[in-house]
Motif scaffolding. Structure first.
Motif, PDB file in Angstrom:
ATOM      1  N   ILE A   1       0.842  -1.209   0.000  1.00 50.36           N
ATOM      2  CA  ILE A   1       0.000   0.000   0.000  1.00 50.36           C
ATOM      3  C   ILE A   1       0.863   1.240   0.000  1.00 50.36           C
ATOM      4  CG2 ILE A   1      -1.670   1.300   1.357  1.00 50.36           C
ATOM      5  CD1 ILE A   1      -2.819  -1.403   2.297  1.00 50.36           C
ATOM      6  N   VAL A   2       1.912   1.218   0.830  1.00 53.36           N
ATOM      7  CA  VAL A   2       2.806   2.388   0.879  1.00 53.36           C
ATOM      8  C   VAL A   2       3.471   2.595  -0.464  1.00 53.36           C
ATOM      9  CG1 VAL A   2       4.912   3.296   1.929  1.00 53.36           C
ATOM     10  CG2 VAL A   2       3.166   2.225   3.363  1.00 53.36           C
ATOM     11  N   TRP A   3       3.902   1.502  -1.074  1.00 53.24           N
ATOM     12  CA  TRP A   3       4.537   1.624  -2.392  1.00 53.24           C
ATOM     13  C   TRP A   3       3.555   2.188  -3.441  1.00 53.24           C
ATOM     14  CZ3 TRP A   3       3.257  -1.042  -6.910  1.00 53.24           C
ATOM     15  CH2 TRP A   3       4.130  -0.829  -7.989  1.00 53.24           C
ATOM     16  N   ALA A   4       2.296   1.773  -3.345  1.00 52.49           N
ATOM     17  CA  ALA A   4       1.309   2.190  -4.342  1.00 52.49           C
ATOM     18  C   ALA A   4       0.971   3.679  -4.234  1.00 52.49           C
ATOM     19  CB  ALA A   4       0.046   1.340  -4.192  1.00 52.49           C
ATOM     20  N   VAL A   5       0.982   4.212  -3.021  1.00 52.84           N
ATOM     21  CA  VAL A   5       0.567   5.616  -2.870  1.00 52.84           C
ATOM     22  C   VAL A   5       1.751   6.568  -2.826  1.00 52.84           C
ATOM     23  CG1 VAL A   5      -1.523   4.942  -1.664  1.00 52.84           C
ATOM     24  CG2 VAL A   5       0.513   5.448  -0.338  1.00 52.84           C
ATOM     25  N   ASN A   6       2.961   6.061  -2.768  1.00 53.34           N
ATOM     26  CA  ASN A   6       4.132   6.945  -2.687  1.00 53.34           C
ATOM     27  C   ASN A   6       4.400   7.576  -4.068  1.00 53.34           C
ATOM     28  OD1 ASN A   6       6.487   8.274  -2.129  1.00 53.34           O
ATOM     29  ND2 ASN A   6       7.578   6.468  -1.338  1.00 53.34           N
ATOM     30  N   PRO A   7       4.304   8.934  -4.197  1.00 49.59           N
ATOM     31  CA  PRO A   7       4.506   9.561  -5.517  1.00 49.59           C
ATOM     32  C   PRO A   7       5.926   9.413  -6.039  1.00 49.59           C
ATOM     33  CG  PRO A   7       4.315  11.236  -3.791  1.00 49.59           C
ATOM     34  CD  PRO A   7       3.992   9.927  -3.151  1.00 49.59           C
ATOM     35  N   ARG A   8       6.892   9.162  -5.153  1.00 50.80           N
ATOM     36  CA  ARG A   8       8.263   9.000  -5.637  1.00 50.80           C
ATOM     37  C   ARG A   8       8.466   7.688  -6.369  1.00 50.80           C
ATOM     38  NH1 ARG A   8      11.693  10.193  -0.276  1.00 50.80           N
ATOM     39  NH2 ARG A   8      10.065   8.806   0.497  1.00 50.80           N
TER      40      ARG A   8
ATOM     41  N   ARG B   1       0.406   2.359 -12.670  1.00 51.40           N
ATOM     42  CA  ARG B   1       1.458   1.551 -12.012  1.00 51.40           C
ATOM     43  C   ARG B   1       0.852   0.514 -11.083  1.00 51.40           C
ATOM     44  NH1 ARG B   1       3.955   2.611  -7.148  1.00 51.40           N
ATOM     45  NH2 ARG B   1       3.056   4.708  -7.064  1.00 51.40           N
ATOM     46  N   HIS B   2      -0.103   0.957 -10.229  1.00 53.73           N
ATOM     47  CA  HIS B   2      -0.701   0.019  -9.281  1.00 53.73           C
ATOM     48  C   HIS B   2      -1.554  -1.037  -9.972  1.00 53.73           C
ATOM     49  CE1 HIS B   2      -3.245  -0.787  -5.500  1.00 53.73           C
ATOM     50  NE2 HIS B   2      -2.060  -1.403  -5.360  1.00 53.73           N
ATOM     51  N   GLY B   3      -2.251  -0.600 -11.054  1.00 54.70           N
ATOM     52  CA  GLY B   3      -3.082  -1.559 -11.768  1.00 54.70           C
ATOM     53  C   GLY B   3      -2.256  -2.665 -12.408  1.00 54.70           C
ATOM     54  N   VAL B   4      -1.107  -2.291 -13.011  1.00 54.81           N
ATOM     55  CA  VAL B   4      -0.246  -3.308 -13.623  1.00 54.81           C
ATOM     56  C   VAL B   4       0.280  -4.273 -12.558  1.00 54.81           C
ATOM     57  CG1 VAL B   4       1.929  -3.668 -14.872  1.00 54.81           C
ATOM     58  CG2 VAL B   4       0.356  -1.831 -15.553  1.00 54.81           C
TER      59      VAL B   4
ATOM     60  N   ARG C   1      10.777   2.317 -13.703  1.00 52.65           N
ATOM     61  CA  ARG C   1      11.820   1.529 -13.039  1.00 52.65           C
ATOM     62  C   ARG C   1      11.336   1.006 -11.689  1.00 52.65           C
ATOM     63  NH1 ARG C   1      18.027   3.535 -11.937  1.00 52.65           N
ATOM     64  NH2 ARG C   1      18.744   1.627 -10.876  1.00 52.65           N
ATOM     65  N   SER C   2      10.608   1.834 -10.920  1.00 53.52           N
ATOM     66  CA  SER C   2      10.094   1.388  -9.624  1.00 53.52           C
ATOM     67  C   SER C   2       9.126   0.231  -9.795  1.00 53.52           C
ATOM     68  CB  SER C   2       9.408   2.568  -8.936  1.00 53.52           C
ATOM     69  OG  SER C   2       8.788   2.149  -7.743  1.00 53.52           O
ATOM     70  N   LEU C   3       8.267   0.320 -10.828  1.00 49.60           N
ATOM     71  CA  LEU C   3       7.313  -0.777 -11.065  1.00 49.60           C
ATOM     72  C   LEU C   3       8.023  -2.088 -11.348  1.00 49.60           C
ATOM     73  CD1 LEU C   3       4.480  -1.920 -11.660  1.00 49.60           C
ATOM     74  CD2 LEU C   3       4.725  -1.032 -13.995  1.00 49.60           C
ATOM     75  N   VAL C   4       9.003  -2.022 -12.237  1.00 54.26           N
ATOM     76  CA  VAL C   4       9.693  -3.258 -12.614  1.00 54.26           C
ATOM     77  C   VAL C   4      10.458  -3.825 -11.430  1.00 54.26           C
ATOM     78  CG1 VAL C   4      11.454  -4.212 -14.140  1.00 54.26           C
ATOM     79  CG2 VAL C   4       9.785  -2.574 -15.034  1.00 54.26           C
ATOM     80  N   ASP C   5      11.167  -2.953 -10.683  1.00 50.48           N
ATOM     81  CA  ASP C   5      11.945  -3.442  -9.534  1.00 50.48           C
ATOM     82  C   ASP C   5      11.042  -4.054  -8.470  1.00 50.48           C
ATOM     83  OD1 ASP C   5      14.194  -2.567 -10.796  1.00 50.48           O
ATOM     84  OD2 ASP C   5      14.431  -0.725  -9.607  1.00 50.48           O
ATOM     85  N   TYR C   6       9.943  -3.369  -8.177  1.00 49.07           N
ATOM     86  CA  TYR C   6       9.051  -3.862  -7.134  1.00 49.07           C
ATOM     87  C   TYR C   6       8.384  -5.169  -7.559  1.00 49.07           C
ATOM     88  CZ  TYR C   6       5.669  -3.714  -3.332  1.00 49.07           C
ATOM     89  OH  TYR C   6       4.930  -4.007  -2.215  1.00 49.07           O
ATOM     90  N   LEU C   7       7.978  -5.242  -8.837  1.00 44.08           N
ATOM     91  CA  LEU C   7       7.329  -6.456  -9.336  1.00 44.08           C
ATOM     92  C   LEU C   7       8.290  -7.636  -9.304  1.00 44.08           C
ATOM     93  CD1 LEU C   7       4.911  -7.843 -10.652  1.00 44.08           C
ATOM     94  CD2 LEU C   7       5.726  -7.040 -12.870  1.00 44.08           C
ATOM     95  N   ALA C   8       9.548  -7.416  -9.682  1.00 43.77           N
ATOM     96  CA  ALA C   8      10.530  -8.500  -9.676  1.00 43.77           C
ATOM     97  C   ALA C   8      10.787  -8.983  -8.258  1.00 43.77           C
ATOM     98  CB  ALA C   8      11.836  -8.017 -10.323  1.00 43.77           C
ATOM     99  N   ALA C   9      10.911  -8.024  -7.299  1.00 42.19           N
ATOM    100  CA  ALA C   9      11.164  -8.422  -5.911  1.00 42.19           C
ATOM    101  C   ALA C   9       9.973  -9.191  -5.343  1.00 42.19           C
ATOM    102  CB  ALA C   9      11.447  -7.187  -5.063  1.00 42.19           C
TER     103      ALA C   9
ATOM    104  N   ARG D   1      -8.531  -5.451 -14.800  1.00 42.87           N
ATOM    105  CA  ARG D   1      -7.527  -4.616 -14.133  1.00 42.87           C
ATOM    106  C   ARG D   1      -6.653  -3.872 -15.148  1.00 42.87           C
ATOM    107  NH1 ARG D   1      -6.816  -5.194  -8.730  1.00 42.87           N
ATOM    108  NH2 ARG D   1      -7.768  -6.991  -7.692  1.00 42.87           N
ATOM    109  N   MET D   2      -6.242  -4.548 -16.194  1.00 48.54           N
ATOM    110  CA  MET D   2      -5.362  -3.909 -17.179  1.00 48.54           C
ATOM    111  C   MET D   2      -6.100  -2.808 -17.963  1.00 48.54           C
ATOM    112  SD  MET D   2      -2.350  -4.860 -16.830  1.00 48.54           S
ATOM    113  CE  MET D   2      -1.737  -4.079 -18.297  1.00 48.54           C
ATOM    114  N   ARG D   3      -7.340  -3.026 -18.303  1.00 50.50           N
ATOM    115  CA  ARG D   3      -8.082  -1.988 -19.004  1.00 50.50           C
ATOM    116  C   ARG D   3      -8.285  -0.753 -18.119  1.00 50.50           C
ATOM    117  NH1 ARG D   3     -12.534  -5.982 -21.871  1.00 50.50           N
ATOM    118  NH2 ARG D   3     -11.111  -6.792 -23.487  1.00 50.50           N
ATOM    119  N   ALA D   4      -8.486  -1.009 -16.805  1.00 50.84           N
ATOM    120  CA  ALA D   4      -8.598   0.118 -15.888  1.00 50.84           C
ATOM    121  C   ALA D   4      -7.284   0.900 -15.816  1.00 50.84           C
ATOM    122  CB  ALA D   4      -9.010  -0.357 -14.503  1.00 50.84           C
ATOM    123  N   ALA D   5      -6.179   0.202 -16.002  1.00 48.49           N
ATOM    124  CA  ALA D   5      -4.866   0.848 -15.966  1.00 48.49           C
ATOM    125  C   ALA D   5      -4.488   1.455 -17.311  1.00 48.49           C
ATOM    126  CB  ALA D   5      -3.804  -0.147 -15.535  1.00 48.49           C
ATOM    127  N   GLY D   6      -5.309   1.229 -18.345  1.00 48.67           N
ATOM    128  CA  GLY D   6      -5.025   1.789 -19.660  1.00 48.67           C
ATOM    129  C   GLY D   6      -4.267   0.833 -20.554  1.00 48.67           C
ATOM    130  N   GLY D   7      -4.149  -0.439 -20.157  1.00 45.49           N
ATOM    131  CA  GLY D   7      -3.421  -1.411 -20.953  1.00 45.49           C
ATOM    132  C   GLY D   7      -4.315  -2.554 -21.401  1.00 45.49           C
TER     133      GLY D   7
END
Length: 922
Positions: free
Chosen positions: A775-782, A826-829, A787-795, A888-894
């Motif tokens: 949740i913190v990762w999803a709402v953090n604007p930084r 980002r969160h939707g993906v 790159r953050s999406l890929v790193d977080y998803l891989a971890a 979920r992906m359509r909501a995220a635009g994908g």
């Protein structure tokens, strides 16, 4: 131009026998612009111009200027002896020579029609006429020629009609002051004018009128000779002399009178007594008594300094009252001496005007105000009597009341019982009231020095000034000639206008007033009539009008003053644009491009008094208001903008008669291309289109900002809703479960039963920490980067599959860019990827998994593969999470795609477009 007058005054300038006014002569010679003093012939063409043939050439005369006419082309280097001018009815002008040649004047040039003969004493052309078909015929000696379009030709057999026309022309020319037959030396030129007078040479050769009135040329010895006589359309007689130039003879409309002796002719006041003698106040002091043929000068005091007389008055007893300027009041005795009055009183003194009422009381007005004298007592009038202490300039009796005018524009009416002001102070505007004329109680006329004429109608004052055509506003007196006209002395001459026209204009301002002005051109020795003294004008018992001037007394006979009723034709001479003369083509002049200075030159033809012809012009299209130009014959307009205009000019002669039609010319000023209509319309259309585009762009940007704001607001609300849901569903349930497990552990028990509970508690606590971290990762604007999406998803995938005991192989690029990525996308993906990993663990029974990330400039692609059992009909019926992933992906635009082969595993592909503007992914 030199102006010479010859006024012939017989018997001490008494009126001529038969009621004739003395003639007046004006002479033009070479120093005045005439080409030469030898004038051989003259005509007036149908357009009104006067044409002269001199020994030095042909010239056209408009009354003020001479315009030389040159021969055409190569003929300029030749010299011709011009003899006679002709002006037939078709408007053309012709001139013959002593050698028998003939020229026509065309467009200001002399064009040869018939050449000269070389033999001695060749026949001359002495007649030129139009036949019944409008063809020019001329008589050369005894031959008749025809001037056709194909050149001159001899008429061998003239018709009887043509011969008769030549005979009638011979008679008309003889009556018109020409010697038609050059071989006839016994008869000189003579002229019978339209008024019946005969102008001819006497036995000595001098010009006389009706055989008795001589016409002498100023500065020319008599007797003299003359070549031709001509009466123009205005009644002036022109004399062409062989040595002395051109002379114009006209009746004098003003008669100067020699009424003083010595070098001081100026007269201040004039009055006729009951005995018929005239009393004249002159500059040198005292007064003169003038009668038919004699002048007697009387002094106010026996010896010493003689003050000029400021006013004179004859009372009902025939006694003459005289006031010296700035001095005492005198009364004339029967023996001719003058006795000072009011010797023991300073009032009245410095008197300007004297009058008597019906009761016999004498009234005095002057610098010290108003006073009266009843024969024994002097009474002063002031504020208590309704009349302030003002300088009284004129007193007039109107029935039983007295009228008094002041030096500051006030008029009072009253009697010994008191006075009242007529009207208020505004209309007369503090002008010096010079004279009053009472016609009735509700019609009082007041003249002023500078303000013109005023009419009191019983209620208000109405002014007549230069806006009403008045030639001069400095009026000295007003006289009624008894014939329906008012006459005014002024500093600019003697003026005359109809009383009825004044009254008509007072009722309707659109009515015109026709003014007659007499000045030096009419016989006045000076233009200025004297004002400020009283009486400043007088109507005699015989109806003649007398005016004092700086050069003596002048007399006007209204019955003999003829108004020039001939409208002055007006013509355009030239048009100049920016200093360059423009040729007129079909009544139109073109100029430009751009703003231009336009100058029009014109002339109005009035030969009686050409210097008094005035003009009124307008440039229609620029300013439609008529502008008075005075006697200026040029009208200039500065910086006239491009456009189409019409210039019009009218002329008015000195007697107030206007031209019948204005002279006009159309003017077209071309614009610069940027001033043209098409350019302005184009630029205007482009400006409108540009404005509309800018407006549309601004409106679109505002709309996009509003949409963006709404999207951001909606995204925030969705994110808050999601966070609340996650906190409620994940953290809330997990914390509730931890709470239950903690309670069970607290109740105690065997170690064998407590260990599983503690393990569950530990597992749930780790899950809660993971969920909170997500949740913190999803709402953090930084973390809003690719790159953050890929790193977080891989971890997450590595940790999640490691817990499930499924080995994970990753295929991720080494350098992932910090491309901005919207938090929702980002969160939707991530959620979709997590859902796919969760399905992999729960349903695939895979022994190995692979996470691959592919990246290019336009999209992100994530592949999650396993080597599990793949789809089967059973799992496909249960959904296998396909619909949830795609949602979920359509909501995220994908988008999301899943492929599987039974027994060979499943591949889940998640794609997300990458745009330059991250806001577009909202």
């Amino acid at each position: 131009m030199r102006l010479l007058f010859a006024i012939f005054l017989l018997a001490l300038l008494l009126p001529l026998s038969g009621g004739q006014q003395p003639p007046m002569v004006r002479l033009w010679q070479s120093e005045d612009g005439l080409p030469g003093n030898v004038v051989r012939s003259m005509v007036q063409s149908s357009d009104g111009y006067l044409w002269l043939a001199t020994a030095e050439g042909i010239t056209r005369f408009d009354g003020l200027e001479f315009d030389a006419i040159e021969p055409d082309g190569e003929l300029r280097r030749l010299r011709f002896a011009f003899w006679r001018l002709f002006a037939p009815e078709d408007g053309s002008v012709w001139v013959s020579t002593f050698q028998g040649g003939l020229f026509q004047i065309r467009d200001g040039r002399l064009v040869r029609i018939l050449g000269e003969e070389e033999r001695p004493r060749p026949p001359r052309i002495n007649q030129l006429i139009l036949d019944g078909h409008g063809v020019i015929h001329f008589k050369r000696g005894g031959e008749i020629w025809r001037a056709g379009s194909d050149g001159p030709a001899l008429v061998a057999e003239p018709t009887e009609d043509l011969i008769a026309r030549f005979a009638r022309d011979h008679e008309m020319q003889s009556a018109g002051g020409r010697v038609v037959d050059p071989d006839d030396t016994t008869t000189g030129a003579q002229l019978r004018t339209r008024d019946g007078r005969l102008w001819a040479a006497d036995i000595t050769g001098r010009l006389v009128i009706d055989g008795e009135l001589p016409v002498d040329l100023p500065g020319v010895a008599s007797p003299y000779v003359f070549n031709e006589l001509l009466e123009d359309r205005e009644g002036n007689v022109w004399v062409a002399t062989p040595l002395s130039g051109l002379a114009r003879v006209r009746r004098s409309r003003v008669e100067p009178l020699s009424t003083t002796q010595g070098p001081e002719p100026a007269a201040y006041a004039v009055m006729q007594g009951r005995g018929g003698d005239w009393w004249i106040a002159n500059r040198k002091g005292g007064i003169a008594r003038w009668s038919e043929g004699s002048t007697e000068h009387l002094q106010l005091v026996p010896a010493g300094y003689q003050r000029p007389v400021s006013t004179m008055f004859e009372d009902a007893k025939g006694q003459l009252w005289v006031a010296a300027r700035g001095g005492s009041v005198f009364l004339k005795k029967d023996d001719g001496t003058f006795v000072p009055q009011f010797s023991k009183s300073q009032i009245p003194s410095k008197v300007r005007t004297i009058q008597q009422d019906d009761a016999g009381v004498i009234w005095f007005g002057g610098t010290q105000g108003l006073a009266s004298y009843d024969g024994t007592t002097v009474r002063e009038y002031g504020e208590k009597d309704g009349i302030p202490k003002r300088e009284i300039t004129v007193l007039v009796r109107d029935g039983r009341r007295m009228l008094a005018g002041t030096d500051d524009g006030q008029v009072f009416a009253g009697d010994s019982s008191g006075f009242k002001l007529l009207g208020n102070l505004d209309p007369l505007k503090h002008w010096w009231v010079s004279d009053l004329l009472a016609v009735s109680e509700n019609e009082l006329w007041a003249t002023t020095l500078g303000g013109g004429l005023f009419l009191w109608n019983g209620k208000t004052w109405q002014q007549f000034d230069d806006s009403d055509g008045m030639p001069d506003l400095r009026l000295t007196c007003i006289l009624d000639d008894g014939r329906g006209h008012f006459w005014f002395g002024s500093l600019g001459g003697i003026l005359c206008a109809s009383r009825q026209e004044f009254l008509d204009r007072a009722r309707k301002p659109e009515n015109q007033i026709h003014w007659l002005r007499l000045d030096r051109s009419d016989g006045l020795p000076t233009r200025e009539c004297i004002g400020g003294y009283h009486p400043a004008g007088w109507r005699g018992n015989d109806g003649h009008l007398w005016f004092p001037t700086g050069s003596g007394i002048v007399r006007v006979r209204p019955d003999l003053v003829e108004v020039n009723q001939v409208p002055p034709p007006v013509y355009l001479s030239s048009t100049r644009v920016n200093g360059s003369q423009q040729d007129e083509r079909e009544g139109r002049v073109e100029a430009g491009p751009g703003r231009s200075r336009i100058e029009f030159r014109f002339v109005g033809l009035g030969y009686s008094a050409p210097e008094k012809v005035t003009y009124r012009a307008r440039l229609e299209g620029l300013n439609d208001t008529w502008r008075d130009l005075g006697n200026q014959r040029v009208a200039a307009y500065e910086a006239v903008p491009p456009g189409r205009y019409t210039f019009e000019v009218l002329a008015v002669n000195g007697d107030g008669v206007w031209s019948r039609n204005p002279a006009s010319v159309n003017v077209f000023i071309r614009p610069h291309f940027w001033e043209s209509a098409w350019f302005i319309l184009t630029v205007g259309a482009l400006a409108l289109a540009g404005t509309a585009a800018v407006g549309w762009y601004i409106a679109r940007r505002r709309m996009k900002r509003r949409i963006q704001t709404l999207k951001i607001r909606n995204a925030r609300e969705n994110e808050r809703t999601r966070i609340a849901r996650d906190l409620h569903d994940d953290l809330g349930a997990s914390l509730t479960e931890i709470s239950i497990l903690s309670a069970l552990a607290a109740e105690g028990g065997e170690e064998s039963t407590l260990r599983p509970t503690l393990d569950q508690l530990s597992h749930k606590a780790k899950a809660v920490v993971g969920t909170l971290d997500e949740i913190v990762w999803a709402v953090n604007p930084r973390e809003d980067t690719l790159r953050s999406l890929v790193d977080y998803l891989a971890a997450f995938a590595r940790e999640f599959l490691d817990t499930a005991g499924i080995p994970l192989r990753t295929d991720i690029p080494r350098h992932i860019p910090e491309t901005p990525l919207d938090a929702t996308a980002r969160h939707g993906v991530f959620l979709a990827a997590r859902e796919a990993l969760n399905n992999l663990v729960k349903h695939s029974k895979a022994t190995q998994a692979r996470l691959a990330v592919y990246l290019d400039d336009s999209k992100l692609e994530i592949r999650i593969e396993d080597n599990g059992r793949g789809f089967s009909q059973e799992w496909e019926a249960k959904g296998y999470g396909v619909a949830n992933l795609r949602e979920r992906m359509r909501a995220a635009g994908g988008d999301c795609s899943i492929s599987s082969v039974a027994g060979e595993g499943v591949t889940v592909t998640l794609t997300l477009p990458l745009l330059a503007d991250p806001s577009s992914q909202i």
